[in-house]
Write a protein that holds these residues in place. Structure first.
Motif, PDB file in Angstrom:
ATOM      1  N   LEU A   1       0.819  -1.212   0.000  1.00 40.99           N
ATOM      2  CA  LEU A   1       0.000   0.000   0.000  1.00 40.99           C
ATOM      3  C   LEU A   1       0.852   1.261   0.000  1.00 40.99           C
ATOM      4  O   LEU A   1       0.492   2.275  -0.623  1.00 40.99           O
ATOM      5  N   LYS A   2       1.975   1.215   0.692  1.00 35.27           N
ATOM      6  CA  LYS A   2       2.863   2.384   0.698  1.00 35.27           C
ATOM      7  C   LYS A   2       3.369   2.675  -0.715  1.00 35.27           C
ATOM      8  O   LYS A   2       3.461   3.843  -1.134  1.00 35.27           O
TER       9      LYS A   2
ATOM     10  N   ALA B   1       3.124   6.263  -5.482  1.00 31.86           N
ATOM     11  CA  ALA B   1       2.776   6.515  -6.883  1.00 31.86           C
ATOM     12  C   ALA B   1       1.714   7.595  -7.002  1.00 31.86           C
ATOM     13  O   ALA B   1       1.778   8.476  -7.873  1.00 31.86           O
ATOM     14  N   VAL B   2       0.724   7.566  -6.131  1.00 31.44           N
ATOM     15  CA  VAL B   2      -0.328   8.586  -6.171  1.00 31.44           C
ATOM     16  C   VAL B   2       0.234   9.938  -5.739  1.00 31.44           C
ATOM     17  O   VAL B   2      -0.152  10.990  -6.273  1.00 31.44           O
TER      18      VAL B   2
ATOM     19  N   ARG C   1      -4.838  14.194  -1.359  1.00 33.29           N
ATOM     20  CA  ARG C   1      -5.876  13.547  -0.539  1.00 33.29           C
ATOM     21  C   ARG C   1      -5.881  12.032  -0.761  1.00 33.29           C
ATOM     22  O   ARG C   1      -5.921  11.245   0.183  1.00 33.29           O
ATOM     23  N   ALA C   2      -5.814  11.601  -2.028  1.00 29.92           N
ATOM     24  CA  ALA C   2      -5.815  10.167  -2.332  1.00 29.92           C
ATOM     25  C   ALA C   2      -4.550   9.505  -1.807  1.00 29.92           C
ATOM     26  O   ALA C   2      -4.596   8.382  -1.275  1.00 29.92           O
ATOM     27  N   ALA C   3      -3.407  10.186  -1.927  1.00 28.22           N
ATOM     28  CA  ALA C   3      -2.155   9.620  -1.420  1.00 28.22           C
ATOM     29  C   ALA C   3      -2.210   9.480   0.090  1.00 28.22           C
ATOM     30  O   ALA C   3      -1.783   8.458   0.657  1.00 28.22           O
ATOM     31  N   ALA C   4      -2.742  10.487   0.783  1.00 29.14           N
ATOM     32  CA  ALA C   4      -2.836  10.436   2.246  1.00 29.14           C
ATOM     33  C   ALA C   4      -3.741   9.296   2.691  1.00 29.14           C
ATOM     34  O   ALA C   4      -3.420   8.562   3.644  1.00 29.14           O
ATOM     35  N   ASP C   5      -4.869   9.114   2.025  1.00 31.48           N
ATOM     36  CA  ASP C   5      -5.773   8.012   2.380  1.00 31.48           C
ATOM     37  C   ASP C   5      -5.095   6.657   2.172  1.00 31.48           C
ATOM     38  O   ASP C   5      -5.280   5.728   2.961  1.00 31.48           O
ATOM     39  N   THR C   6      -4.301   6.536   1.118  1.00 33.22           N
ATOM     40  CA  THR C   6      -3.583   5.284   0.870  1.00 33.22           C
ATOM     41  C   THR C   6      -2.547   5.028   1.957  1.00 33.22           C
ATOM     42  O   THR C   6      -2.368   3.890   2.409  1.00 33.22           O
ATOM     43  N   TYR C   7      -1.859   6.074   2.390  1.00 30.39           N
ATOM     44  CA  TYR C   7      -0.906   5.917   3.482  1.00 30.39           C
ATOM     45  C   TYR C   7      -1.607   5.502   4.782  1.00 30.39           C
ATOM     46  O   TYR C   7      -1.070   4.705   5.561  1.00 30.39           O
ATOM     47  N   VAL C   8      -2.798   6.035   5.009  1.00 34.51           N
ATOM     48  CA  VAL C   8      -3.567   5.638   6.211  1.00 34.51           C
ATOM     49  C   VAL C   8      -3.916   4.156   6.145  1.00 34.51           C
ATOM     50  O   VAL C   8      -3.817   3.424   7.145  1.00 34.51           O
TER      51      VAL C   8
ATOM     52  N   ALA D   1      -3.240  19.106   1.277  1.00 33.19           N
ATOM     53  CA  ALA D   1      -4.607  19.134   0.738  1.00 33.19           C
ATOM     54  C   ALA D   1      -5.523  20.069   1.520  1.00 33.19           C
ATOM     55  O   ALA D   1      -6.729  20.114   1.244  1.00 33.19           O
ATOM     56  N   LYS D   2      -4.968  20.843   2.489  1.00 26.77           N
ATOM     57  CA  LYS D   2      -5.739  21.807   3.283  1.00 26.77           C
ATOM     58  C   LYS D   2      -6.797  21.144   4.160  1.00 26.77           C
ATOM     59  O   LYS D   2      -7.840  21.736   4.456  1.00 26.77           O
ATOM     60  N   LEU D   3      -6.545  19.892   4.555  1.00 23.52           N
ATOM     61  CA  LEU D   3      -7.447  19.195   5.467  1.00 23.52           C
ATOM     62  C   LEU D   3      -6.864  19.315   6.871  1.00 23.52           C
ATOM     63  O   LEU D   3      -6.088  18.475   7.336  1.00 23.52           O
ATOM     64  N   LEU D   4      -7.224  20.421   7.539  1.00 26.56           N
ATOM     65  CA  LEU D   4      -6.603  20.793   8.799  1.00 26.56           C
ATOM     66  C   LEU D   4      -6.813  19.738   9.877  1.00 26.56           C
ATOM     67  O   LEU D   4      -5.871  19.341  10.571  1.00 26.56           O
ATOM     68  N   ASP D   5      -8.026  19.275  10.013  1.00 26.52           N
ATOM     69  CA  ASP D   5      -8.326  18.325  11.094  1.00 26.52           C
ATOM     70  C   ASP D   5      -7.631  16.987  10.877  1.00 26.52           C
ATOM     71  O   ASP D   5      -7.043  16.432  11.806  1.00 26.52           O
TER      72      ASP D   5
END
Length: 559
Positions: free
Chosen positions: A153-154, A159-160, A167-174, A198-202
């Protein structure tokens, strides 16, 4: 010729009626006999031996076929089909052969299907039916597969990330972090940076906070996470309520801080304010408010992987905490059944993982006197895949002990001396009782009384009807020819006269009628006696019945 026809017609009609009356009586006696046999059959007939299930052999044959095909698929490098075949064989045999789970795990692993492989290996590692060696192998394989899955997955996340899809790369890392068993802080740190881009502060702040608290994080990672979290927290300021809320939070005034942060969320709709408010309510031990705020936080953005996961985890923890406090308070107050219900609810909230709550529930119901329910819970603990070998063994032993102490549901009470006809309560207290095993021919009191009254009444009616019919005889009227003669013997006139002919008494029907009359009267008396005995016992939650033994009458009771 007319009178002869009239005689024959009347005689034929009378014969038919007589036959029909006889058939009606015999049919009624036959029905009573069949009903009596049907009522007596359950008490006297032995239990039938269980018929072997013919489908078991078919299932075993189908399972063997599935295994053969699975091995062929494995040799042909059709790993997914092979694993599915092994799992099908495992289910068809009633989960009796953990080796098929092992085969499925190996097939998934060989095919690089790490998510499915991890699920199967985890299932086998917690399976009570598997031996120690197999569970140990499953745990080792699970750790290896998790590492391979996380690395896979990493690589996808990298790659993403190169494609500027933060956002998609961060979700894949999660997902890679989850695959590693939440142990790889490096991939979660990568997720935090992409969420920040991606400006997703929370989401970014939450990822930094998790990295900072992870035991696997090194000093460098902790420093980076701490710095990133502080910078994002400064970005959350700007609104007066948010500024005041953060100041109150730093000062330890959590309730007021939560209220201010909620006001800031209503104004700015920044999800970080909502999560900080929920955490402040928890710190202030306002658990109901915290639970409601976490639920609101989850519903605000269900697409957030980290946020939704965190919200559900905190809601589960809060519900378990609340139920635990309720269970302890109920146990201190002596309300063990209420405590048991709370422990069971806590066990359900944990999705049947919390074996400690299950053990506490079993003990609470045992203390409350509910032995049957405690026995079921001890058995569930003994079969739980999440309990250790020692816990399963102890639960099985305790279940046996509880089973010995569970009172038998049925006893027979023999009355040595009839109680005097006084107050039923006083008579029961003075009665000498002997506890004996229940005889297999015993009949339930309520049913026996009803059958005795109904059957006895029917027998009396049929017996009386039989005797009346025999006494009445055949009332068919016959025309006879009468001649008048004078003193010289000459016929002076001829006329017809009606005469009554009676049948001979039938000894068999007469005996049957007498037996029915006497037996029915006795049955009615017995039913009335049972009803009379049953009346005062109903207030004691007991159902009495009468048995005839070699020693005399026996009064039984079903508790």
């Amino acid at each position: 010729m007319h009178w002869l026809t009239s005689i024959l017609a009347k005689h034929w009609l009378t014969s038919i009626l007589a036959k029909h009356w006889l058939a009606f009586i015999l049919a009624n006696w036959l029905v009573v006999g069949i009903a009596a046999l049907a009522f007596a059959a359950p008490a006297a007939a032995p239990a039938a031996a269980p018929v072997p299930d013919a489908s078991a052999a078919e299932l075993e044959k189908e399972a063997n076929t599935a295994v053969d095909q699975a091995f062929k698929d494995f040799e042909a490098k059709k790993y997914r089909e092979a694993a599915q075949g092994f799992l099908r064989a495992y289910d068809l045999t009633g989960a009796k052969f953990p080796k098929q789970l092992r085969n499925a795990g190996k097939a998934y692993t060989a095919g690089g299907l790490f998510e499915d492989a991890a699920r199967v290996w985890e299932r086998l590692a917690n399976l009570a039916r598997a031996d120690d060696a197999m569970r140990k192998e499953a745990k080792e394989q699970l750790q290896t597969v998790r590492g391979q899955w996380a690395e896979q997955l990493k690589s996808q996340g990298d790659a993403v990330h190169k494609g500027k899809q933060s956002r998609a790369a961060a979700d894949t890392y999660v997902r890679a972090w989850w695959a590693s068993g939440r142990g790889r802080s490096d991939v979660l740190l990568l997720a935090a940076k992409d969420y920040e881009t991606a400006k997703l502060l929370d989401d970014a702040h939450l990822a930094y906070m998790l990295v900072e608290k992870m035991p696997a994080s090194d000093a460098t990672q902790i420093k980076l996470a701490s710095t990133g979290a502080k910078q994002l927290l400064d970005q959350a300021k700007g609104h007066p309520a948010a500024n005041l809320g953060l100041e109150l939070r730093a000062a330890g005034q959590f309730t007021e801080a939560a209220n201010q942060l909620l006001m800031a969320f209503d104004a700015k709709r920044e999800r970080l304010h909502l999560r900080l408010a929920a955490q402040c309510y928890e710190s202030a031990e306002k658990f109901d408010d915290a639970l409601a705020t976490w639920s609101r936080y989850e519903l605000h953005d269900p697409s957030s992987l980290l946020g939704t996961d965190q919200a559900r985890a905190r809601q589960t923890a809060l519900r378990r905490h609340k139920l635990k406090n309720e269970a302890k308070a109920a146990a201190v107050a002596g309300r063990h059944q209420v405590a048991g219900q709370a422990w069971l609810a806590m066990y359900d909230v944990s999705q049947e993982h919390d074996v400690v709550a299950l053990r506490e529930a079993a003990q609470a119901f045992e203390q409350a006197g509910h032995g049957e329910r405690a026995k079921v819970l001890w058995q569930r603990l003994a079969d739980s895949p999440y309990a250790s070998d020692a816990e399963r063994s102890a639960a099985a032993e305790r279940k046996v002990e509880v089973d010995k102490n569970v009172a038998k549901p049925v006893v027979v009470v023999t009355v040595d001396k009839p109680p005097p006809a006084t107050d039923p309560v006083d008579s029961m207290e003075k009665t000498v009782l002997k506890i004996q095993p229940l005889a297999p021919q015993s009949i339930d009191s309520g049913c026996s009384a009803c059958w005795a009254l109904a059957g006895g009444g029917g027998a009396v009616v049929l017996g009386s009807a039989t005797l009346v019919f025999l006494a009445r005889g055949d009332q068919s009227k016959l025309l006879i020819l009468v001649q008048e003669v004078d003193s010289a013997g000459r016929i002076t006139g001829v006329y017809h006269q009606e005469a009554v002919a009676r049948q001979d008494t039938n000894l068999a029907l007469n005996s049957l009628g007498m037996a029915g009359l006497i037996g029915g009267a006795a049955a009615v008396a017995a039913g009335a006696l049972i009803k009379w005995v049953q009346g005062p016992q109903q207030r004691a939650d007991a159902l009495p019945f009468l048995l005839w033994t070699t020693e005399g009458f026996t009064l039984g009771a079903r508790f």
